[in-house]
Enzyme design. Structure first.
Site, short mmCIF file in Angstrom:
data_model
loop_
_atom_site.label_atom_id
_atom_site.label_comp_id
_atom_site.label_asym_id
_atom_site.label_seq_id
_atom_site.Cartn_x
_atom_site.Cartn_y
_atom_site.Cartn_z
CE1 TYR A 16 44.93 35.35 45.90
CE2 TYR A 16 42.64 35.43 45.19
CZ TYR A 16 43.74 36.05 45.71
OH TYR A 16 43.67 37.37 46.06
CG ASN A 48 30.42 33.81 45.57
OD1 ASN A 48 30.83 32.73 45.94
ND2 ASN A 48 31.11 34.60 44.78
N GLY A 49 28.99 34.82 42.63
CA GLY A 49 29.13 34.10 41.37
C GLY A 49 28.89 34.98 40.18
N GLY A 103 35.85 39.94 49.22
CA GLY A 103 35.40 41.18 48.59
C GLY A 103 35.54 42.34 49.54
CB CYS A 142 30.52 38.41 46.53
SG CYS A 142 30.46 39.45 45.08
P1 AMP Z 1 49.53 38.64 38.80
O1 AMP Z 1 50.31 39.56 39.64
O2 AMP Z 1 48.61 39.35 37.85
O3 AMP Z 1 50.34 37.58 38.11
O4 AMP Z 1 48.53 37.86 39.77
C1 AMP Z 1 49.01 36.86 40.61
C2 AMP Z 1 48.85 37.26 42.04
O5 AMP Z 1 47.49 37.63 42.28
C3 AMP Z 1 49.16 36.11 42.95
O6 AMP Z 1 49.90 36.60 44.05
C4 AMP Z 1 47.82 35.57 43.38
O7 AMP Z 1 47.85 35.17 44.73
C5 AMP Z 1 46.87 36.72 43.17
N1 AMP Z 1 45.61 36.29 42.53
C6 AMP Z 1 45.41 35.27 41.70
N2 AMP Z 1 44.12 35.20 41.31
C7 AMP Z 1 43.48 36.22 41.90
C8 AMP Z 1 42.14 36.69 41.91
N3 AMP Z 1 41.20 36.09 41.23
N4 AMP Z 1 41.85 37.77 42.63
C9 AMP Z 1 42.80 38.40 43.34
N5 AMP Z 1 44.08 38.01 43.37
C10 AMP Z 1 44.43 36.94 42.67
#
Ligand code: AMP
Length: 493
Positions: free
Chosen positions: A264, A124-125, A49, A23
């Site tokens: 990210y 957050n956490g 979030g 968050c």
């Molecule tokens: P995936 O499609 O499941 O391989 O997830 C990878 C994609 O999700 C990448 O484009 C990342 O930028 C994004 N991503 C990676 N970690 C997270 C996260 N914790 N929450 C939301 N998006 C994420």
């Protein structure tokens, strides 16, 4: 009994109290525009979030609270709602939910009356011992109203036998474990707390006579506040009578922030450890290029998550960079959708191939990370369908093999693609011509370290290494959830 619980779960959608929270938090002292500035700060933190948002203010006598589902801009956008939040102190929260727990009562900040006055808490956490603590309190007769581990913190503060609120908070944080950044508010102070390893981020800003505690510096920029410094790991900061005070109740430890904030999670323009997240990400891309012998016609980013890394990669390799995918900006992050089916659909809703750029090209497609592989799988197919000659996927972080328990939304090990497949198998799965991940050493190098210090890693990097710096007590301890909570779908819980 087991059968009973199963049937009940089916019938009433009963969830365990454990949900993850990833968050954004914001708090401001001594400003006649406290709630408006908080709304703006939350707006800048929207990427942290999107499920719900809330603000609690204090007007010198009373606390006021407004909580909503959805985006800040859709909910805190007019004078009417902000008029309901008078006072010179305010805290706010953006909530990111994963599975379950989508009830308004789980939207923060939380508020409680204690024997030393009211307290608002935005968190957050994720706590790694919340269930264990919660079970103990339930056994002792406590009643829990939400499914959030933040309520555990609030209860611990309220139950403390110490006199001053700040001492009650110290009491509480000595009992909790995990990754957390807290922004709290009492009748006479704004308080910020960062976990002993500094896994979750928290920064301090100043705007005229006001102090701001918030997750990222982009929330300071939006209101014109000056970035003072990061809250240190294990530090409690608080503002009383307009003075910034600091306490360090824990034995000193070296800071170990979460690597995923750099890869990210943080907004590219936010400053982490002295540099913007954008600079780190460009360096990850450049380092990936150094580790790669392959040459192609064109580097294409997965927008927006792969933009900085792709630019860094293209500049390092001196390969053309172009936008081969066009993003629809009116769709939320694909990851946020709780079911896999919707998530896969989300990639298509969000992106489309830019035909003129990719036709007959040998493309290097770059993203920041690969989790379940959904994004890469869909995009590679999309690029081939649109006429790309070859698609080579490059990921600007190492293979994610281990789930997170400190507040970042990652799926279980079973769903993490790299935990179950070799790089070659992943390449086959996503139908790419070739696939390469940034090495772990390369990641540290790109951050300015000579290499990973294996005795005391500079970052919390369990995603790639399985090295969890805080014990996952709830998962390991065999402490079963003794209380199940009924998930209400009602509107006002
Ligand atoms: P995936 O499609 O499941 O391989 O997830 C990878 C994609 O999700 C990448 O484009 C990342 O930028 C994004 N991503 C990676 N970690 C997270 C996260 N914790 N929450 C939301 N998006 C994420």
């Amino acid at each position: 009994m087991k059968k009973n619980i199963k049937t009940l779960k089916k019938k009433f959608r009963i969830y365990s109290p454990k949900i993850k929270e990833e968050c954004g938090v914001f708090g401001i002292s001594n400003s006649s525009d406290a709630s408006t500035l908080t709304a703006l700060g939350l707006h800048a933190l929207q990427h942290r979030g999107q499920e719900g948002c809330g603000i609690v203010s204090f007007d010198g006598e009373k606390y006021h609270s407004e909580k909503r589902f959805g985006l800040v801009g859709d909910n805190f956008n007019d004078e009417k709602v902000l008029k309901n939040l008078p006072g010179k102190f305010a805290i706010g929260h953006n909530r990111y939910s994963t599975t379950g727990g989508t009830a308004l009562r789980n939207v923060q900040p939380f508020f409680a009356d204690t024997n030393s006055g009211g307290i608002g808490v935005a968190h957050n956490g994720n706590l790694t011992n919340a269930i264990t603590l919660r079970n103990k309190m339930v056994e002792e007769g406590s009643i829990f109203y939400t499914t959030s581990d933040t309520e555990t913190i609030v209860k611990l503060i309220a139950k403390s036998k110490r006199g001053r609120t700040i001492d009650k908070i110290i009491d509480a944080i000595f009992q909790i474990q995990g990754g957390y950044a807290l922004v709290m508010m009492t009748q006479n102070s704004l308080i910020g707390v960062r976990d002993p390893l500094g896994i979750r981020p928290l920064v301090i800003g100043k705007l005229k006579n006001s102090y701001v505690f918030t997750s990222e510096t982009c929330a300071l920029d939006i209101i014109g506040a000056k970035f003072i410094r990061e809250v240190e790991n294990g530090e409690i900061v608080y503002v009383e009578n307009d003075e910034l005070q600091s306490l360090k109740p824990f034995p000193p430890k070296k800071v170990r922030p979460c690597i995923f904030e750099y890869i990210y999670f943080s907004r590219p323009d936010s400053i982490l450890g002295g540099k913007t997240a954008y600079e780190y990400r460009k360096n990850f891309g450049a380092q990936l290029a150094k580790e790669d012998t392959f040459d192609a016609d064109l580097v294409v980013p997965v927008p927006d998550s792969g933009n900085a890394a792709a630019l860094g990669y293209a500049q390092e390799k001196k390969v053309k960079f172009d936008l081969g995918l066009i993003r629809n900006h009116y769709v939320g992050r694909t990851f946020i959708e709780p079911s896999q089916q919707i998530r896969s659909l989300g990639v298509k809703l969000k992106l489309n191939a830019n035909l003129s750029v990719i036709k007959n090209k040998k493309i290097i497609l770059i993203d920041d990370s690969l989790v379940r592989g959904t994004t890469s799988y869909k995009i590679v197919k999309m690029l081939y369908d649109a006429g790309a000659k070859e698609v080579h996927v490059r990921i600007a972080s190492p293979e994610i093999k281990y789930p997170d328990f400190y507040g970042v939304d990652t799926p279980t090990k079973k769903e993490l693609l790299a935990a179950n497949k070799t790089v070659d198998e992943i390449k086959e799965f996503i139908s790419a011509q070739s696939l390469k991940f940034l090495s772990l050493d390369g990641l540290y190098k790109a951050m300015g370290f000579e290499k990973r210090n294996d005795n005391y890693p500079q970052l919390t990097d369990h995603y790639f290494t399985g090295d969890y710096p805080v014990k996952i007590i709830d998962e390991l301890g065999g402490d079963k959830v003794t209380q199940l909570s009924l998930l209400s779908t009602g509107s006002n819980n």
